[in-house]
Design an enzyme around this catalytic site. Structure first.
Site, short mmCIF file in Angstrom:
data_model
loop_
_atom_site.label_atom_id
_atom_site.label_comp_id
_atom_site.label_asym_id
_atom_site.label_seq_id
_atom_site.Cartn_x
_atom_site.Cartn_y
_atom_site.Cartn_z
N ASP A 17 0.87 -1.18 0.00
CA ASP A 17 0.00 0.00 0.00
C ASP A 17 0.90 1.23 0.00
O ASP A 17 2.11 1.13 0.26
CB ASP A 17 -0.90 -0.02 1.25
CG ASP A 17 -1.84 1.20 1.30
OD1 ASP A 17 -2.26 1.68 0.24
OD2 ASP A 17 -2.14 1.68 2.40
N SER A 18 0.31 2.38 -0.26
CA SER A 18 1.08 3.63 -0.20
C SER A 18 1.51 3.93 1.23
O SER A 18 2.42 4.72 1.45
CB SER A 18 0.22 4.78 -0.74
OG SER A 18 -0.94 4.93 0.07
N CYS A 80 -4.34 -1.28 -1.94
CA CYS A 80 -4.51 0.17 -2.05
C CYS A 80 -5.48 0.42 -3.20
O CYS A 80 -5.23 -0.03 -4.32
CB CYS A 80 -3.15 0.80 -2.34
SG CYS A 80 -3.19 2.55 -2.75
N ASN A 81 -6.58 1.09 -2.91
CA ASN A 81 -7.57 1.35 -3.95
C ASN A 81 -7.00 2.18 -5.08
O ASN A 81 -7.25 1.91 -6.26
CB ASN A 81 -8.80 2.05 -3.36
CG ASN A 81 -9.55 1.17 -2.39
OD1 ASN A 81 -9.16 1.03 -1.25
ND2 ASN A 81 -10.62 0.55 -2.85
N THR A 82 -6.25 3.22 -4.73
CA THR A 82 -5.69 4.11 -5.75
C THR A 82 -4.74 3.36 -6.67
O THR A 82 -4.80 3.49 -7.90
CB THR A 82 -4.95 5.29 -5.08
OG1 THR A 82 -5.87 5.99 -4.24
CG2 THR A 82 -4.39 6.25 -6.11
N CYS A 193 -11.24 3.21 0.46
CA CYS A 193 -9.79 3.31 0.63
C CYS A 193 -9.44 2.42 1.81
O CYS A 193 -10.16 2.40 2.81
CB CYS A 193 -9.39 4.76 0.91
SG CYS A 193 -7.65 4.95 1.40
N THR A 194 -8.34 1.66 1.69
CA THR A 194 -8.02 0.69 2.75
C THR A 194 -7.65 1.35 4.07
O THR A 194 -7.63 0.70 5.11
CB THR A 194 -6.89 -0.26 2.30
OG1 THR A 194 -5.77 0.51 1.86
CG2 THR A 194 -7.35 -1.18 1.19
N HIS A 195 -7.37 2.65 4.05
CA HIS A 195 -7.12 3.37 5.32
C HIS A 195 -8.40 3.54 6.15
O HIS A 195 -8.34 3.61 7.37
CB HIS A 195 -6.54 4.77 5.04
CG HIS A 195 -5.10 4.79 4.66
ND1 HIS A 195 -4.65 4.37 3.43
CD2 HIS A 195 -4.00 5.20 5.34
CE1 HIS A 195 -3.33 4.53 3.37
NE2 HIS A 195 -2.91 5.03 4.51
#
Length: 281
Positions: A17-18, A80-82, A193-195
């Protein structure tokens, strides 16, 4: 003498992920595939992805994938969705043999769960502008007649990365971004968003404050873990569960920022204390 070739099933799964958001997906993977070795890569030195160009995200995704493969990854989860929206096609094109699972906002389960057909989607601006997302929205909208109300949550990922999930800044952002969706009648909210699952308690507070405790929240981490299990099984890469004296499942963390950011996130969000290493990728 012939050397014994390592069993590919013993290799780890790479999750990236970012930043720390993908830990919400890692939590589901550990719950469903507890015997698998895991590597988690937080590209925090280049985060957030949500305000970067698509080409930048593609380049980062390929660089991180290269790194995880160099460490022996047998499969990849783009948590990460983005990055899924921007880059998963490029990753699959470069590595056609690699089992790859991405995350995308749960529009389909949300449309099925909605009672009035109005679905709020909370995500980064980059996710909501991505071609993959727009095509998915059109397809599900046509099939279900659901109306998707899109809300970019600018700056929310940055705040969650700071680690204080009870911060007033997060509460203010959640109110600012969720209230308009409720005003438009959304009865289902996609955490795109995974966050965002990490601030689920704060989201529920906003819903209660608006007397909307009936709103359904959609988090796709569980579905991602199930899909990963199916792909590994299909490729014959599931690590056997009945290994007798075999080594317990391991977890390693990698980050392009400081270890002092990722290690506390593992501890605070998941109660885990893996070895975390800073790498230049």
């Amino acid at each position: 003498m012939h050397s014994v070739r390592p069993d590919p099933a013993e290799s780890p799964i790479g999750v990236f992920d970012s930043g720390v958001g993908g830990l919400s997906v890692l939590r589901h993977i550990r719950a469903q595939l507890p015997h698998e070795h895991l590597m988690y890569f937080a590209d925090s030195g280049h985060a957030p992805y949500g305000d970067k160009t698509e080409q930048f995200v593609v380049d980062r995704a390929l660089a991180v994938t290269d790194f995880l493969l160099s460490r022996g990854a047998k499969a990849l989860v783009v948590a990460c969705n983005t990055a899924t929206v921007a880059a998963i096609k490029a990753v699959r094109a470069r590595y056609p043999e690699l089992p790859v699972v991405g995350v995308e906002p749960g529009l389909k389960p949300a449309a099925a769960a909605s009672r009035n057909g109005k679905v709020g989607v909370l995500a980064t601006a980059r996710t909501l502008q991505g071609q993959k997302f727009l095509e998915l929205r059109q397809q599900i909208s046509d099939a279900s007649k659901a109306e998707f109300l899109l809300q970019p949550a600018v700056g929310l990922v940055d705040q969650i990365e700071l680690g204080d999930l009870e911060a007033p800044a997060i509460a203010a952002m959640l109110e600012k971004y969720i209230a308009p969706l409720l005003d438009q009648g959304a009865d289902t909210l996609v955490l795109g968003c995974t966050h965002y699952p990490f601030v689920k308690t704060g989201i529920e507070r906003v819903l209660q404050a608006h007397a909307r405790g009936d709103v359904t929240l959609i988090d796709t981490g569980d579905a991602v873990a199930r899909q990963l299990g199916r792909l590994l099984e299909g490729a014959g890469l599931l690590r056997p569960t009945s290994l007798g004296g075999a080594a317990a499942a391991t977890l390693r963390g990698y980050t392009t920022a400081e270890v002092s950011a990722l290690a506390p996130a593992f501890a605070n969000l998941l109660g885990l204390h893996p070895v975390v290493e800073k790498v230049a990728v």
